[in-house]
Design a protein around this motif. Structure first.
Motif, PDB file in Angstrom:
ATOM      1  N   LEU A  62       0.772  -1.444  -0.444  1.00  0.00           N
ATOM      2  CA  LEU A  62      -0.338   0.017   0.090  1.00  0.00           C
ATOM      3  C   LEU A  62       0.616   1.080  -0.075  1.00  0.00           C
ATOM      4  CD1 LEU A  62      -2.658  -0.898   2.446  1.00  0.00           C
ATOM      5  CD2 LEU A  62      -2.885  -0.763  -0.038  1.00  0.00           C
ATOM      6  N   HIS A  63       1.998   0.879  -0.192  1.00  0.00           N
ATOM      7  CA  HIS A  63       3.041   1.732  -0.374  1.00  0.00           C
ATOM      8  C   HIS A  63       4.130   2.731   1.014  1.00  0.00           C
ATOM      9  CE1 HIS A  63       3.450   1.369  -4.330  1.00  0.00           C
ATOM     10  NE2 HIS A  63       1.838   1.719  -4.861  1.00  0.00           N
ATOM     11  N   ALA A  64       3.261   2.293   1.845  1.00  0.00           N
ATOM     12  CA  ALA A  64       3.237   2.862   3.438  1.00  0.00           C
ATOM     13  C   ALA A  64       4.551   1.757   3.851  1.00  0.00           C
ATOM     14  CB  ALA A  64       2.168   2.638   4.092  1.00  0.00           C
ATOM     15  N   THR A  65       5.087   2.054   5.300  1.00  0.00           N
ATOM     16  CA  THR A  65       5.859   1.069   5.899  1.00  0.00           C
ATOM     17  C   THR A  65       5.273   1.105   7.523  1.00  0.00           C
ATOM     18  OG1 THR A  65       7.300   3.522   7.530  1.00  0.00           O
ATOM     19  CG2 THR A  65       7.915   3.142   4.585  1.00  0.00           C
ATOM     20  N   PRO A  66       6.054   0.202   7.975  1.00  0.00           N
ATOM     21  CA  PRO A  66       5.812   0.263   9.666  1.00  0.00           C
ATOM     22  C   PRO A  66       6.160   2.422  10.495  1.00  0.00           C
ATOM     23  CG  PRO A  66       7.266  -1.163   9.185  1.00  0.00           C
ATOM     24  CD  PRO A  66       6.777  -0.629   7.975  1.00  0.00           C
ATOM     25  N   GLY A  67       6.641   3.008  10.050  1.00  0.00           N
ATOM     26  CA  GLY A  67       7.539   3.708  10.148  1.00  0.00           C
ATOM     27  C   GLY A  67       5.186   4.738  10.133  1.00  0.00           C
ATOM     28  N   ASP A  68       4.707   4.166   9.429  1.00  0.00           N
ATOM     29  CA  ASP A  68       3.384   5.410   9.301  1.00  0.00           C
ATOM     30  C   ASP A  68       2.336   4.553   9.981  1.00  0.00           C
ATOM     31  OD1 ASP A  68       4.507   6.743   6.756  1.00  0.00           O
ATOM     32  OD2 ASP A  68       4.131   4.919   5.330  1.00  0.00           O
ATOM     33  N   ILE A  69       2.464   3.992  11.234  1.00  0.00           N
ATOM     34  CA  ILE A  69       1.792   2.786  11.372  1.00  0.00           C
ATOM     35  C   ILE A  69       1.318   4.506  13.034  1.00  0.00           C
ATOM     36  CG2 ILE A  69       0.879   1.369  13.384  1.00  0.00           C
ATOM     37  CD1 ILE A  69       2.566  -0.766  11.484  1.00  0.00           C
ATOM     38  N   VAL A  70       0.011   4.501  12.698  1.00  0.00           N
ATOM     39  CA  VAL A  70      -0.534   5.416  14.189  1.00  0.00           C
ATOM     40  C   VAL A  70      -1.254   5.001  15.236  1.00  0.00           C
ATOM     41  CG1 VAL A  70      -0.203   7.499  12.285  1.00  0.00           C
ATOM     42  CG2 VAL A  70      -1.796   6.736  12.947  1.00  0.00           C
ATOM     43  N   ASN A  71      -1.893   4.022  15.010  1.00  0.00           N
ATOM     44  CA  ASN A  71      -2.158   2.946  16.405  1.00  0.00           C
ATOM     45  C   ASN A  71      -2.356   1.353  15.883  1.00  0.00           C
ATOM     46  OD1 ASN A  71      -5.348   2.045  17.106  1.00  0.00           O
ATOM     47  ND2 ASN A  71      -4.395   3.020  18.067  1.00  0.00           N
ATOM     48  N   MET A  72      -1.743   0.595  17.319  1.00  0.00           N
ATOM     49  CA  MET A  72      -2.191  -0.779  17.607  1.00  0.00           C
ATOM     50  C   MET A  72      -2.699  -1.408  17.983  1.00  0.00           C
ATOM     51  SD  MET A  72       1.881  -2.895  17.342  1.00  0.00           S
ATOM     52  CE  MET A  72       2.010  -2.434  15.804  1.00  0.00           C
ATOM     53  N   HIS A  73      -3.747  -1.845  18.303  1.00  0.00           N
ATOM     54  CA  HIS A  73      -4.371  -3.250  18.789  1.00  0.00           C
ATOM     55  C   HIS A  73      -3.740  -4.905  18.630  1.00  0.00           C
ATOM     56  CE1 HIS A  73      -7.565  -0.204  18.298  1.00  0.00           C
ATOM     57  NE2 HIS A  73      -7.041   0.159  19.722  1.00  0.00           N
ATOM     58  N   VAL A  74      -2.821  -4.888  20.234  1.00  0.00           N
ATOM     59  CA  VAL A  74      -2.759  -6.510  20.315  1.00  0.00           C
ATOM     60  C   VAL A  74      -3.788  -7.516  20.950  1.00  0.00           C
ATOM     61  CG1 VAL A  74      -0.963  -8.095  21.272  1.00  0.00           C
ATOM     62  CG2 VAL A  74      -0.629  -5.191  20.095  1.00  0.00           C
ATOM     63  N   PHE A  75      -4.108  -8.419  20.545  1.00  0.00           N
ATOM     64  CA  PHE A  75      -4.997  -9.089  21.391  1.00  0.00           C
ATOM     65  C   PHE A  75      -4.259 -10.330  21.244  1.00  0.00           C
ATOM     66  CE2 PHE A  75      -7.234  -6.593  18.262  1.00  0.00           C
ATOM     67  CZ  PHE A  75      -8.247  -5.463  18.841  1.00  0.00           C
ATOM     68  N   MET A  76      -3.772 -10.888  22.489  1.00  0.00           N
ATOM     69  CA  MET A  76      -3.829 -11.800  23.521  1.00  0.00           C
ATOM     70  C   MET A  76      -4.391 -12.886  23.936  1.00  0.00           C
ATOM     71  SD  MET A  76      -0.168  -9.467  24.388  1.00  0.00           S
ATOM     72  CE  MET A  76       1.006 -10.794  24.332  1.00  0.00           C
ATOM     73  N   VAL A  77      -3.364 -14.126  24.104  1.00  0.00           N
ATOM     74  CA  VAL A  77      -4.460 -15.392  24.278  1.00  0.00           C
ATOM     75  C   VAL A  77      -2.989 -15.734  25.355  1.00  0.00           C
ATOM     76  CG1 VAL A  77      -6.411 -15.929  22.987  1.00  0.00           C
ATOM     77  CG2 VAL A  77      -4.410 -17.226  23.015  1.00  0.00           C
ATOM     78  N   ALA A  78      -3.891 -16.143  26.760  1.00  0.00           N
ATOM     79  CA  ALA A  78      -3.413 -16.874  27.997  1.00  0.00           C
ATOM     80  C   ALA A  78      -2.310 -18.059  26.853  1.00  0.00           C
ATOM     81  CB  ALA A  78      -4.140 -17.244  28.869  1.00  0.00           C
ATOM     82  N   ASP A  79      -0.359 -17.652  27.334  1.00  0.00           N
ATOM     83  CA  ASP A  79      -0.369 -19.471  26.851  1.00  0.00           C
ATOM     84  C   ASP A  79      -0.771 -20.261  27.316  1.00  0.00           C
ATOM     85  OD1 ASP A  79       1.976 -20.803  26.479  1.00  0.00           O
ATOM     86  OD2 ASP A  79       3.645 -19.698  26.012  1.00  0.00           O
ATOM     87  N   PRO A  80      -1.002 -21.246  27.658  1.00  0.00           N
ATOM     88  CA  PRO A  80      -1.704 -22.429  27.650  1.00  0.00           C
ATOM     89  C   PRO A  80      -0.421 -23.327  29.117  1.00  0.00           C
ATOM     90  CG  PRO A  80      -1.332 -22.989  25.503  1.00  0.00           C
ATOM     91  CD  PRO A  80      -0.658 -21.581  25.854  1.00  0.00           C
ATOM     92  N   LYS A  81       0.871 -22.500  28.471  1.00  0.00           N
ATOM     93  CA  LYS A  81       1.944 -23.455  29.474  1.00  0.00           C
ATOM     94  C   LYS A  81       2.024 -22.534  31.311  1.00  0.00           C
ATOM     95  CE  LYS A  81       4.426 -23.804  25.815  1.00  0.00           C
ATOM     96  NZ  LYS A  81       6.292 -23.639  24.539  1.00  0.00           N
ATOM     97  N   THR A  82       1.225 -21.011  30.436  1.00  0.00           N
ATOM     98  CA  THR A  82       2.118 -20.320  31.810  1.00  0.00           C
ATOM     99  C   THR A  82      -0.317 -19.668  32.296  1.00  0.00           C
ATOM    100  OG1 THR A  82       1.874 -17.549  30.267  1.00  0.00           O
ATOM    101  CG2 THR A  82       4.083 -19.357  31.049  1.00  0.00           C
ATOM    102  N   GLY A  83      -1.015 -19.609  31.206  1.00  0.00           N
ATOM    103  CA  GLY A  83      -1.893 -19.732  31.730  1.00  0.00           C
ATOM    104  C   GLY A  83      -2.476 -18.057  31.967  1.00  0.00           C
ATOM    105  N   LYS A  84      -1.516 -17.201  31.270  1.00  0.00           N
ATOM    106  CA  LYS A  84      -1.404 -15.651  31.662  1.00  0.00           C
ATOM    107  C   LYS A  84      -0.738 -15.647  30.151  1.00  0.00           C
ATOM    108  CE  LYS A  84       2.598 -14.829  33.930  1.00  0.00           C
ATOM    109  NZ  LYS A  84       3.150 -13.909  35.360  1.00  0.00           N
TER     110      LYS A  84
END
Length: 178
Positions: free
Chosen positions: A107-129
């Protein structure tokens, strides 16, 4: 002289002064350094943490909304749709960010053009978090570096599940480009 007779000498002096000031302002604008004329994205970094607390995007930018991306398969010999196939959090974040980087490039952009990020994570089964340190290790390889210092605003959420049962992470971003 007809002009002076119509508006008077005092008004003519004020008019001439205003026109002169306008010409001076126009000359200053036209001779300003190239960067001074551009409206740039302004990032307000957080203290002691590699994210921005706020990002200001001026008019004239195109906004790119990327759908959430998870990791590619890291181990093709592992059972499909499993944690073994996609790897730990750090591996998955690195993969997802690589996919985001590739999509932005298309799309003619780079990671430096990112202004907002949402990270969705599940618990790692090994640690429970969720593995926040694993997220940060891979994230800091792409953001806040000498090569790419631009930081997005970011939120990280622990969620109950993701669409792919082998994913620990899914990342969506908003980027802007001039």
């Amino acid at each position: 002289m007809a002009f002076l007779d119509t508006i008077g000498h005092d008004r003519a002096r004020r008019f001439t002064a205003l026109v002169g000031l306008g010409l001076i302002a126009a000359a200053a604008f036209l001779t300003a350094p190239a960067g001074a004329q551009e409206n740039a994205v302004v990032r307000h970094p957080a203290e002691k943490f590699p994210i921005a607390t706020a990002v200001e995007v001026p008019p004239g930018y195109t906004t790119l909304y990327l759908s959430g991306m998870g990791a590619d398969v890291a181990d093709k010999n592992a059972k499909p749709m499993t944690l073994a196939a996609y790897g730990d959090t750090e591996t998955q974040v690195r993969s997802a960010l690589g996919k985001i980087k590739a999509q932005l490039a298309a799309l003619h952009a780079t990671p430096g053009d990112i202004v907002n990020m949402h990270v969705f994570m599940v618990a790692d089964p090994k640690t429970g978090k969720m593995d926040f340190p694993g997220l940060m290790k891979a994230y800091k390889e792409m953001f806040g570096t000498t090569a790419q210092p631009d930081l997005p605003t970011r939120s990280a959420f622990q969620v109950a599940a993701l669409a792919n049962p082998g994913w620990l992470v899914e990342i969506e971003v908003i980027a802007v480009r001039k």
